[in-house]
Design a protein around this motif. Sequence first.
Motif, PDB file in Angstrom:
ATOM      1  N   PRO A  31      43.651  40.879  43.212  1.00 15.97           N
ATOM      2  CA  PRO A  31      42.595  41.171  42.231  1.00 15.97           C
ATOM      3  C   PRO A  31      42.489  42.676  41.959  1.00 15.97           C
ATOM      4  O   PRO A  31      42.677  43.501  42.853  1.00 15.97           O
ATOM      5  CB  PRO A  31      41.319  40.644  42.897  1.00 15.97           C
TER       6      PRO A  31
ATOM      7  N   PHE B 133      41.974  35.989  39.743  1.00 15.29           N
ATOM      8  CA  PHE B 133      40.749  36.505  39.137  1.00 15.29           C
ATOM      9  C   PHE B 133      39.515  36.090  39.923  1.00 15.29           C
ATOM     10  O   PHE B 133      38.478  36.734  39.852  1.00 15.29           O
ATOM     11  CB  PHE B 133      40.622  36.006  37.683  1.00 15.29           C
TER      12      PHE B 133
ATOM     13  N   LYS C  43      44.227  32.530  37.511  1.00 15.33           N
ATOM     14  CA  LYS C  43      42.770  32.327  37.609  1.00 15.33           C
ATOM     15  C   LYS C  43      42.314  32.412  39.067  1.00 15.33           C
ATOM     16  O   LYS C  43      41.204  32.869  39.358  1.00 15.33           O
ATOM     17  CB  LYS C  43      42.393  30.980  37.011  1.00 15.33           C
TER      18      LYS C  43
ATOM     19  N   SER D 199      44.738  41.708  32.489  1.00 19.88           N
ATOM     20  CA  SER D 199      43.266  41.601  32.464  1.00 19.88           C
ATOM     21  C   SER D 199      42.857  40.140  32.589  1.00 19.88           C
ATOM     22  O   SER D 199      43.684  39.222  32.507  1.00 19.88           O
ATOM     23  CB  SER D 199      42.715  42.195  31.165  1.00 19.88           C
ATOM     24  N   THR D 200      41.581  39.904  32.768  1.00 19.69           N
ATOM     25  CA  THR D 200      41.069  38.538  32.949  1.00 19.69           C
ATOM     26  C   THR D 200      41.185  37.704  31.679  1.00 19.69           C
ATOM     27  O   THR D 200      41.143  36.468  31.752  1.00 19.69           O
ATOM     28  CB  THR D 200      39.608  38.584  33.400  1.00 19.69           C
ATOM     29  N   ASP D 201      41.318  38.342  30.524  1.00 16.47           N
ATOM     30  CA  ASP D 201      41.492  37.593  29.285  1.00 16.47           C
ATOM     31  C   ASP D 201      42.968  37.328  28.996  1.00 16.47           C
ATOM     32  O   ASP D 201      43.356  37.050  27.856  1.00 16.47           O
ATOM     33  CB  ASP D 201      40.841  38.322  28.111  1.00 16.47           C
TER      34      ASP D 201
ATOM     35  N   ILE E  41      35.774  42.136  39.331  1.00 22.99           N
ATOM     36  CA  ILE E  41      37.179  41.838  39.068  1.00 22.99           C
ATOM     37  C   ILE E  41      37.422  41.865  37.568  1.00 22.99           C
ATOM     38  O   ILE E  41      36.826  41.075  36.810  1.00 22.99           O
ATOM     39  CB  ILE E  41      37.571  40.480  39.656  1.00 22.99           C
ATOM     40  N   VAL E  42      38.277  42.775  37.152  1.00 14.68           N
ATOM     41  CA  VAL E  42      38.568  42.931  35.726  1.00 14.68           C
ATOM     42  C   VAL E  42      39.994  42.486  35.386  1.00 14.68           C
ATOM     43  O   VAL E  42      40.390  42.519  34.225  1.00 14.68           O
ATOM     44  CB  VAL E  42      38.370  44.395  35.283  1.00 14.68           C
ATOM     45  N   GLY E  43      40.761  42.126  36.388  1.00 18.48           N
ATOM     46  CA  GLY E  43      42.123  41.697  36.127  1.00 18.48           C
ATOM     47  C   GLY E  43      42.886  41.494  37.429  1.00 18.48           C
ATOM     48  O   GLY E  43      42.292  41.225  38.492  1.00 18.48           O
ATOM     49  N   ALA E  44      44.192  41.652  37.352  1.00 21.91           N
ATOM     50  CA  ALA E  44      45.067  41.451  38.520  1.00 21.91           C
ATOM     51  C   ALA E  44      46.185  42.492  38.501  1.00 21.91           C
ATOM     52  O   ALA E  44      46.681  42.866  37.428  1.00 21.91           O
ATOM     53  CB  ALA E  44      45.644  40.050  38.546  1.00 21.91           C
TER      54      ALA E  44
ATOM     55  N   LYS F  67      39.817  45.385  40.706  1.00 24.03           N
ATOM     56  CA  LYS F  67      38.364  45.544  40.558  1.00 24.03           C
ATOM     57  C   LYS F  67      38.036  46.864  39.881  1.00 24.03           C
ATOM     58  O   LYS F  67      38.792  47.837  39.978  1.00 24.03           O
ATOM     59  CB  LYS F  67      37.693  45.484  41.928  1.00 24.03           C
TER      60      LYS F  67
END
Length: 323
Positions: A150, A121, A118, A87-89, A158-161, A152
């Motif tokens: 990415p 993301f 990043k 996820s993006t976090d 985009i919520v993550g990778a 989506k």
Amino acid sequence: MIIFRSIVGKLWLTIIGLVAVVLLILGFFLVNYMENYFSEAKDQRVKVEKLANRFSDEATRHMYDEQFYQLSNELLNIQDARMLVISTDMKEVALPVTEDSNLINFRATDFFTVDELKLVFAGQTVTNQITKSNPGRFYAGAEYLVVAVPLKSVQGVIVGATLIYQSLQSLETTQSYMLKLFVSVSFVGFLMTTFFAFFLFSRITRPLQQLKKAADLITMGEYGTRVPIQSKDEIGELAKTFNHMGEKMQESIHALSQEKEHLSSILRSMTDAVITLDANGSVMLTNPQGEKIVKEWSTIEWSEDDEETQRFENRIQHSVIGD
């Protein structure tokens, strides 16, 4: 060397030559195959990127479907690959994996730095090719191709990778392995060829040596010499023919000896003198009466000036020749 003059040496060289030619042909086709294989492997990066984009699109529609990720990893496992989701976090999503997978469980941060993630993301596709230690496999280090695209949501955010990493064998590693394998097979082939060539020593050379030894004994008068027949092949037939020849020769020698004894008996029983001379006037054969005349003749003292003696000598010679 003496061995190269023998049948076994020539046979060994012939087999070694054939094995060398076969190995050279095999090596030629193997090198061509490896070149073609790795030329196709250069397109692997593009294929993995397409595969990652396809799985990422499907993951958008099955964001929380655990069965989807399990089936995806089962399919990727066939190609020695695996999918990861982060996820993006920077929290990695725990995905089910197949139990029979040979790949090591890596994390996204094992392949990419935070700055590279990043970029993903932000909407970019990042690809890396790195080497990781893999003690459970044949090679101490395995090379991996990793693609991050990415991920989506349904709304397009985009919520993550989505990461897909696939195990690769480097060209240098594979070439080194194939070279070692080729050298090992060649070495074993030469050893086996040498073993079987010298195994033929007991099957071909030794019977021939026995024939030679038997022939030498026959030339020295041992006509009863025979060789053992150890096989039913051409060498066995040769030994059988040799023994048959020895039997016939022994019979002929025996017949000649009997004829000679018979002739000697006839000469000894004759009352007339028999003397055989060669071209030089030397005595070759006599019977007892002829031997008596020769002895008396040798005791006579000849005088070259005595005409009567010369006439007697001529008369004796004509008498001997007439007999």
